[in-house]
Design an enzyme around this catalytic site. Structure first.
Site, mmCIF file in Angstrom:
data_model
loop_
_atom_site.group_PDB
_atom_site.id
_atom_site.type_symbol
_atom_site.label_atom_id
_atom_site.label_comp_id
_atom_site.label_asym_id
_atom_site.label_seq_id
_atom_site.Cartn_x
_atom_site.Cartn_y
_atom_site.Cartn_z
ATOM 1 N N ARG A 88 0.842 -1.200 0.000
ATOM 2 C CA ARG A 88 0.000 0.000 0.000
ATOM 3 C C ARG A 88 0.879 1.253 0.000
ATOM 4 N NH1 ARG A 88 -2.401 -3.762 3.572
ATOM 5 N NH2 ARG A 88 -4.536 -4.318 3.021
ATOM 6 N N ASN A 95 -1.040 8.796 -5.079
ATOM 7 C CA ASN A 95 -2.323 9.047 -4.433
ATOM 8 C C ASN A 95 -2.285 10.304 -3.571
ATOM 9 O OD1 ASN A 95 -3.391 6.918 -5.750
ATOM 10 N ND2 ASN A 95 -3.564 5.554 -3.993
ATOM 11 N N ASP A 148 -10.815 -4.532 8.210
ATOM 12 C CA ASP A 148 -9.885 -5.548 8.722
ATOM 13 C C ASP A 148 -10.560 -6.391 9.809
ATOM 14 O OD1 ASP A 148 -7.931 -4.600 6.971
ATOM 15 O OD2 ASP A 148 -7.235 -3.088 8.403
ATOM 16 N N ARG A 151 -12.934 -8.816 8.152
ATOM 17 C CA ARG A 151 -12.206 -9.984 7.615
ATOM 18 C C ARG A 151 -11.904 -10.962 8.739
ATOM 19 N NH1 ARG A 151 -8.541 -6.394 3.521
ATOM 20 N NH2 ARG A 151 -9.938 -6.617 1.738
ATOM 21 N N HIS A 175 -3.288 0.388 8.525
ATOM 22 C CA HIS A 175 -3.866 -0.517 7.533
ATOM 23 C C HIS A 175 -2.757 -1.065 6.634
ATOM 24 C CE1 HIS A 175 -6.863 -2.233 4.973
ATOM 25 N NE2 HIS A 175 -6.627 -1.454 3.947
HETATM 26 O O1 TXD Z 1 -9.887 -0.365 3.405
HETATM 27 C C1 TXD Z 1 -9.431 0.440 2.659
HETATM 28 N N1 TXD Z 1 -9.118 1.655 3.094
HETATM 29 C C2 TXD Z 1 -9.228 0.100 1.230
HETATM 30 C C3 TXD Z 1 -8.613 1.075 0.357
HETATM 31 C C4 TXD Z 1 -9.767 -1.090 0.683
HETATM 32 C C5 TXD Z 1 -9.820 -1.263 -0.672
HETATM 33 C C6 TXD Z 1 -9.309 -0.290 -1.620
HETATM 34 N N2 TXD Z 1 -8.525 0.725 -1.004
HETATM 35 C C7 TXD Z 1 -8.050 1.834 -1.822
HETATM 36 O O2 TXD Z 1 -9.142 2.615 -2.310
HETATM 37 C C8 TXD Z 1 -7.297 1.447 -3.076
HETATM 38 O O3 TXD Z 1 -5.972 1.053 -2.778
HETATM 39 C C9 TXD Z 1 -7.362 2.736 -3.861
HETATM 40 O O4 TXD Z 1 -6.377 3.657 -3.400
HETATM 41 C C10 TXD Z 1 -8.757 3.277 -3.525
HETATM 42 C C11 TXD Z 1 -9.799 3.064 -4.616
HETATM 43 O O5 TXD Z 1 -9.842 1.718 -4.951
HETATM 44 P P1 TXD Z 1 -10.731 1.215 -6.187
HETATM 45 O O6 TXD Z 1 -10.642 -0.247 -6.214
HETATM 46 O O7 TXD Z 1 -12.066 1.868 -6.153
HETATM 47 O O8 TXD Z 1 -9.886 1.816 -7.412
HETATM 48 P P2 TXD Z 1 -10.426 2.187 -8.874
HETATM 49 O O9 TXD Z 1 -11.509 1.251 -9.288
HETATM 50 O O10 TXD Z 1 -9.227 2.356 -9.745
HETATM 51 O O11 TXD Z 1 -11.128 3.606 -8.666
HETATM 52 C C12 TXD Z 1 -10.437 4.763 -8.364
HETATM 53 C C13 TXD Z 1 -11.116 5.878 -9.101
HETATM 54 C C14 TXD Z 1 -10.991 5.780 -10.632
HETATM 55 O O12 TXD Z 1 -12.286 5.730 -11.217
HETATM 56 C C15 TXD Z 1 -10.241 7.045 -11.017
HETATM 57 O O13 TXD Z 1 -10.653 7.589 -12.270
HETATM 58 C C16 TXD Z 1 -10.602 7.963 -9.877
HETATM 59 O O14 TXD Z 1 -10.527 7.122 -8.723
HETATM 60 N N3 TXD Z 1 -9.719 9.116 -9.733
HETATM 61 C C17 TXD Z 1 -10.162 10.327 -9.361
HETATM 62 N N4 TXD Z 1 -11.391 10.766 -9.045
HETATM 63 C C18 TXD Z 1 -11.523 12.073 -8.740
HETATM 64 N N5 TXD Z 1 -10.470 12.931 -8.701
HETATM 65 C C19 TXD Z 1 -9.227 12.532 -9.012
HETATM 66 N N6 TXD Z 1 -8.201 13.384 -8.976
HETATM 67 C C20 TXD Z 1 -9.034 11.178 -9.363
HETATM 68 N N7 TXD Z 1 -7.946 10.445 -9.727
HETATM 69 C C21 TXD Z 1 -8.377 9.193 -9.951
#
Ligand code: TXD
Length: 308
Positions: A88, A95, A148, A151, A175
């Site tokens: 992560r 990010n 967590d 799970r 996390h």
């Molecule tokens: O428990 C937890 N905290 C987590 C965290 C559990 C699962 C996933 N976790 C994290 O959430 C993962 O490591 C990612 O950092 C995020 C989002 O995961 P996801 O699976 O939803 O990723 P996607 O499907 O790639 O979606 C991310 C979206 C995508 O549609 C991009 O176009 C968008 O984010 N994106 C943005 N939206 C708005 N503004 C900006 N700047 C932007 N950049 C990317």
């Protein structure tokens, strides 16, 4: 008046969070993403499920933060997920830049909202979001511990062949792979698992919990978990909107609690309409406390890559 919930990032976690939100009728939903058309398409699709599932909500997709104005809750999922083999922490710079931009927009349009962060590396992103937004710690909360712990509860229920409803678990700390599952505080029908299972079975549950995210990443090969993460996030949203005073492990900014300062970290908190209404300090053994501090050290090393 209905609650307004904005979800930033309409990818797997964001869109699934919107789905739970609609099914539970928690409020009107605004889905925001940088990709043109995608949040609009997903929102319209979800709206069109309303007549079948019987929810009457406004659900819109947008590429513009003006549509989020006056939100009660903003859930931030924008950012890249892990690929197999990545930690992560590998996501911190990319990010981090996304979170800076998102938080500026969120606070400008919804200065009174409670913000729930989901983007990884979670604890570091909550810290960054707190610093760039200037929000009080009651209103900026990270989701990790609920997932967590869920799970761990699932693994406990499988091991003992009991209903998940009978289970309770506490996973604290960051996390990451150094998260801190606490078997002494994890129970089945109120009985600590330390009284129900031999040490090697408990250790296996703890290890699988720690590696739970990675287990799914390697199975999916593309992207990371989203059903359970979004369900966990919506439990927090519901606790706040319904002022449930629910005690859940959440990532919050610490000011001396658990001997930790100026770090965002997973601890048990009471969630209600004001956001984090109390941070609970539970007693820990020396080993448990040492594990919390090891986990905090890992977060601090990822925080070092931030310029805040
Ligand atoms: O428990 C937890 N905290 C987590 C965290 C559990 C699962 C996933 N976790 C994290 O959430 C993962 O490591 C990612 O950092 C995020 C989002 O995961 P996801 O699976 O939803 O990723 P996607 O499907 O790639 O979606 C991310 C979206 C995508 O549609 C991009 O176009 C968008 O984010 N994106 C943005 N939206 C708005 N503004 C900006 N700047 C932007 N950049 C990317």
């Amino acid at each position: 008046m209905r609650n307004k919930i904005s979800i930033i990032g309409a990818g797997f976690v964001g869109a699934t969070a919107a789905h739970w939100c609609a099914v539970k009728e928690l409020g009107d939903v605004v889905l925001v993403d940088v990709v043109e058309g995608m949040p609009q398409g997903k929102a319209l699709d979800l709206l069109e499920a309303g007549p079948v599932e019987n929810y009457d909500l406004h659900i819109v997709g947008s590429n513009n933060y003006q549509d989020t104005a006056g939100s009660d809750i903003v859930v931030v999922t924008a950012g890249l997920p892990r690929k197999p083999g990545m930690t992560r922490e590998d996501l911190v710079v990319t990010n981090g830049n996304i979170i800076r931009e998102v938080m500026e927009n969120v606070v400008r349009h919804s200065p009174d909202a409670i913000v729930i962060l989901v983007t990884n590396p979670l604890d570091t992103m909550v810290y960054l979001a707190k610093k760039v937004s200037g929000l009080p710690r009651e209103r900026i909360i990270g989701q990790a511990g609920v997932l967590d712990s869920a799970r761990m509860r699932a693994f406990m229920a499988m091991e003992l062949d009991v209903s998940v409803e009978n289970t309770h678990a506490f996973v604290l700390g960051g996390h990451g792979d150094e998260m801190v599952p606490l078997p002494r505080y994890s129970t089945v029908a109120g009985i600590p698992i330390t009284e129900l299972l031999p040490p090697d079975r408990i250790e296996a549950i703890v290890e699988r919990t720690r590696k739970g995210g990675g287990e799914i990443v390697s199975l999916l090969k593309k992207g990371s978990a989203f059903f359970a993460p979004s369900a966990a996030t919506m439990q927090m949203v519901e606790a706040i909107l319904k002022d449930r005073k629910q005690i859940l492990p959440c990532c919050v900014y610490l000011e001396g609690e658990y001997g930790l300062n100026d770090i965002c970290f997973g601890v048990p908190v009471k969630l209600g309409s004001r956001g984090v209404e109390q941070i609970m300090e539970i007693t820990l053994t020396d080993d448990e406390r040492a594990a919390m501090h090891r986990s905090a050290d890992l977060i601090r090393s990822s925080m070092a890559a931030l310029e805040v």
